[in-house]
Design a protein around this motif. Structure first.
Motif, PDB file in Angstrom:
ATOM      1  N   PRO A  58       0.820  -1.212   0.000  1.00 53.58           N
ATOM      2  CA  PRO A  58       0.000   0.000   0.000  1.00 53.58           C
ATOM      3  C   PRO A  58       0.852   1.259   0.000  1.00 53.58           C
ATOM      4  O   PRO A  58       2.008   1.236   0.416  1.00 53.58           O
ATOM      5  N   VAL A  59       0.264   2.338  -0.480  1.00 48.64           N
ATOM      6  CA  VAL A  59       0.951   3.627  -0.454  1.00 48.64           C
ATOM      7  C   VAL A  59       0.763   4.237   0.917  1.00 48.64           C
ATOM      8  O   VAL A  59      -0.361   4.485   1.345  1.00 48.64           O
TER       9      VAL A  59
ATOM     10  N   PHE B  56      -5.346   9.002   7.617  1.00 47.30           N
ATOM     11  CA  PHE B  56      -6.384   8.397   6.794  1.00 47.30           C
ATOM     12  C   PHE B  56      -7.665   9.225   6.782  1.00 47.30           C
ATOM     13  O   PHE B  56      -8.458   9.145   5.839  1.00 47.30           O
ATOM     14  N   GLU B  57      -7.881   9.994   7.822  1.00 46.50           N
ATOM     15  CA  GLU B  57      -9.081  10.820   7.852  1.00 46.50           C
ATOM     16  C   GLU B  57      -8.933  12.066   6.977  1.00 46.50           C
ATOM     17  O   GLU B  57      -9.851  12.410   6.226  1.00 46.50           O
TER      18      GLU B  57
ATOM     19  N   GLN C  16     -12.099  -0.121  -3.628  1.00 43.68           N
ATOM     20  CA  GLN C  16     -11.746   1.091  -2.874  1.00 43.68           C
ATOM     21  C   GLN C  16     -10.328   0.963  -2.323  1.00 43.68           C
ATOM     22  O   GLN C  16     -10.091   0.368  -1.269  1.00 43.68           O
ATOM     23  N   GLN C  17      -9.374   1.536  -3.047  1.00 38.26           N
ATOM     24  CA  GLN C  17      -7.962   1.403  -2.691  1.00 38.26           C
ATOM     25  C   GLN C  17      -7.659   2.008  -1.329  1.00 38.26           C
ATOM     26  O   GLN C  17      -6.834   1.477  -0.572  1.00 38.26           O
ATOM     27  N   GLY C  18      -8.323   3.116  -0.992  1.00 33.29           N
ATOM     28  CA  GLY C  18      -8.067   3.771   0.282  1.00 33.29           C
ATOM     29  C   GLY C  18      -8.335   2.859   1.468  1.00 33.29           C
ATOM     30  O   GLY C  18      -7.529   2.765   2.398  1.00 33.29           O
ATOM     31  N   LEU C  19      -9.475   2.154   1.448  1.00 31.72           N
ATOM     32  CA  LEU C  19      -9.811   1.252   2.553  1.00 31.72           C
ATOM     33  C   LEU C  19      -8.946   0.002   2.525  1.00 31.72           C
ATOM     34  O   LEU C  19      -8.625  -0.568   3.571  1.00 31.72           O
ATOM     35  N   GLN C  20      -8.556  -0.441   1.325  1.00 32.86           N
ATOM     36  CA  GLN C  20      -7.632  -1.569   1.216  1.00 32.86           C
ATOM     37  C   GLN C  20      -6.310  -1.210   1.908  1.00 32.86           C
ATOM     38  O   GLN C  20      -5.752  -2.003   2.674  1.00 32.86           O
ATOM     39  N   GLN C  21      -5.826  -0.023   1.625  1.00 32.98           N
ATOM     40  CA  GLN C  21      -4.569   0.424   2.229  1.00 32.98           C
ATOM     41  C   GLN C  21      -4.712   0.577   3.730  1.00 32.98           C
ATOM     42  O   GLN C  21      -3.810   0.210   4.503  1.00 32.98           O
TER      43      GLN C  21
ATOM     44  N   GLU D 259      -3.202  -1.032   9.160  1.00 33.94           N
ATOM     45  CA  GLU D 259      -3.655  -1.394  10.508  1.00 33.94           C
ATOM     46  C   GLU D 259      -3.108  -2.767  10.898  1.00 33.94           C
ATOM     47  O   GLU D 259      -2.678  -2.963  12.040  1.00 33.94           O
ATOM     48  N   ALA D 260      -3.117  -3.698   9.949  1.00 29.20           N
ATOM     49  CA  ALA D 260      -2.573  -5.032  10.217  1.00 29.20           C
ATOM     50  C   ALA D 260      -1.074  -4.965  10.493  1.00 29.20           C
ATOM     51  O   ALA D 260      -0.562  -5.602  11.426  1.00 29.20           O
ATOM     52  N   VAL D 261      -0.353  -4.175   9.689  1.00 31.19           N
ATOM     53  CA  VAL D 261       1.096  -4.017   9.878  1.00 31.19           C
ATOM     54  C   VAL D 261       1.395  -3.393  11.235  1.00 31.19           C
ATOM     55  O   VAL D 261       2.303  -3.828  11.962  1.00 31.19           O
TER      56      VAL D 261
END
Length: 365
Positions: A137-138, A168-169, A335-340, A345-347
């Motif tokens: 992700p970017v 992110f917000e 939706q790339q934003g939510l994918q990222q 968050e996982a990282v």
């Protein structure tokens, strides 16, 4: 006269015989005395034995103390090496995050490759793993405004987690002032959004007044209250009448801090064991809740991962949580934003857990 001589002779012979008979006994007595006065007897006399026992006790104590001291030194050396390695690893991870936070995947790869080639990053396996990812992700560019965690949250919420949520917000202060300073509608089932992710569709009028009173002019406060609790198309319909209202950065940051504190309390109440997590991991959960709400008990296939996360936290199976965070990506394939967001968050959750385990390993039993 003859009888007298004979008697004297007999006495002499008797004495002579007696001495002959006693000679072996005298010899034995003499040998025993020699033994008693020899080194062996002196060495094992009661006094000598007592002294030797004392010497042996002191010697044993010295040996035991020496061994204990050596073991303590070895343990301290191991703790020092572990702490040093942990600190080095932490610094390298922070450096990687900074060099990757440029908003461009290709540039991020070049930066990380540079770190590896110059020896600034020693974990070659980690570098290879990062560079091998084709779906990396970017990372958003860190915000230019400083948003400290509320005092009550500072010990358990990391700066990285808070910065990630804020990024992110609204991405940055400049981006906020360009795109989010006026009310907007994110779409779907959202309400009117103001400030930093503050959704009027999911608050009450008293809560809104408490959060924003004194920060927004009274007339504007009243106009925005009319959007509570509209969602979806109803919120979209009212948006044009509110677009002229401007909320400055300082006010948005202040209310963001209130929101984070409130959401942290709600997450801790819903997931009590989450308090045990390190700040990065706890912050990742807070980010998810801030984005998806407290839907850890919501029914339906859409919330399967949220329910799974709650179950894993309750069982303290923390190592499986990141897998569920990534599994949520299925909900937003386009939706790339939510994918990222889910990936980061996982990282972040894994990074926190890694430091948590490293500290445990450095602590002696």
């Amino acid at each position: 006269m003859t009888d007298d001589v004979s008697l004297e002779e007999r006495k002499f012979l008797f004495e002579q015989q007696r001495w002959r008979d006693e000679l072996p006994l005298k010899r034995l007595e003499l040998e025993q005395k020699l033994k008693d006065n020899g080194w062996f007897a002196r060495a094992f006399s009661p006094l000598t034995t007592t002294l030797m026992a004392g010497v042996l006790t002191i010697f044993g104590s010295v040996v035991a103390t020496t061994m204990q001291t050596r073991n303590s030194l070895e343990l301290e050396n191991k703790k020092f090496e572990t702490s040093k390695n942990l600190e080095t690893q932490k610094q390298e991870h922070e450096l990687i995050l900074k060099m990757a936070s440029v908003g461009d995947v290709d540039q991020s790869r070049k930066n990380i490759r540079y770190l590896a080639e110059t020896g600034l990053i020693t974990d070659k396996t980690l570098v290879e793993k990062i560079l091998a990812r084709t779906d990396a992700p970017v990372l958003p560019v860190p915000n230019s405004g400083t948003v400290p965690a509320p005092d009550a949250l500072a010990p358990k919420l990391s700066a990285s987690a808070l910065d990630m949520i804020l990024s992110f917000e609204i991405m940055s202060r400049a981006n906020y002032e360009k795109k989010y300073a006026n009310p907007n509608w994110p779409g779907a089932n959202s309400g009117i959004a103001i400030g930093i992710g503050y959704d009027l569709g999911y608050v009450t009028v008293p809560q809104f007044t408490q959060d924003w009173g004194g920060l927004i002019a009274a007339p504007d406060l009243s106009r925005l209250s009319a959007a509570i609790p509209l969602k979806g198309q109803s919120a979209a319909d009212i948006l044009p009448s509110l677009r002229d209202i401007t909320i400055d950065w300082d006010a948005a940051v202040l209310v963001f801090g209130k929101q984070i504190g409130r959401w942290s309390t709600l997450v801790a109440a819903r997931l009590p064991n989450a308090r045990e997590l390190p700040p990065d991991s706890y912050g990742a959960l807070l980010s998810i809740a801030y984005n998806r709400g407290l839907s850890f008990d919501a029914q339906g296939e859409r919330y399967a991962e949220m329910r799974a996360i709650k179950d894993l936290i309750e069982k303290r199976e923390y190592s499986k949580v990141a897998e569920q965070i990534r599994a949520m990506k299925r909900l937003w394939p386009e939706q790339q934003g939510l994918q990222q967001r889910r990936e980061l968050e996982a990282v972040l959750f894994e990074r926190g857990l890694s430091s948590f385990r490293a500290k445990d390993a450095a602590t002696p039993n």
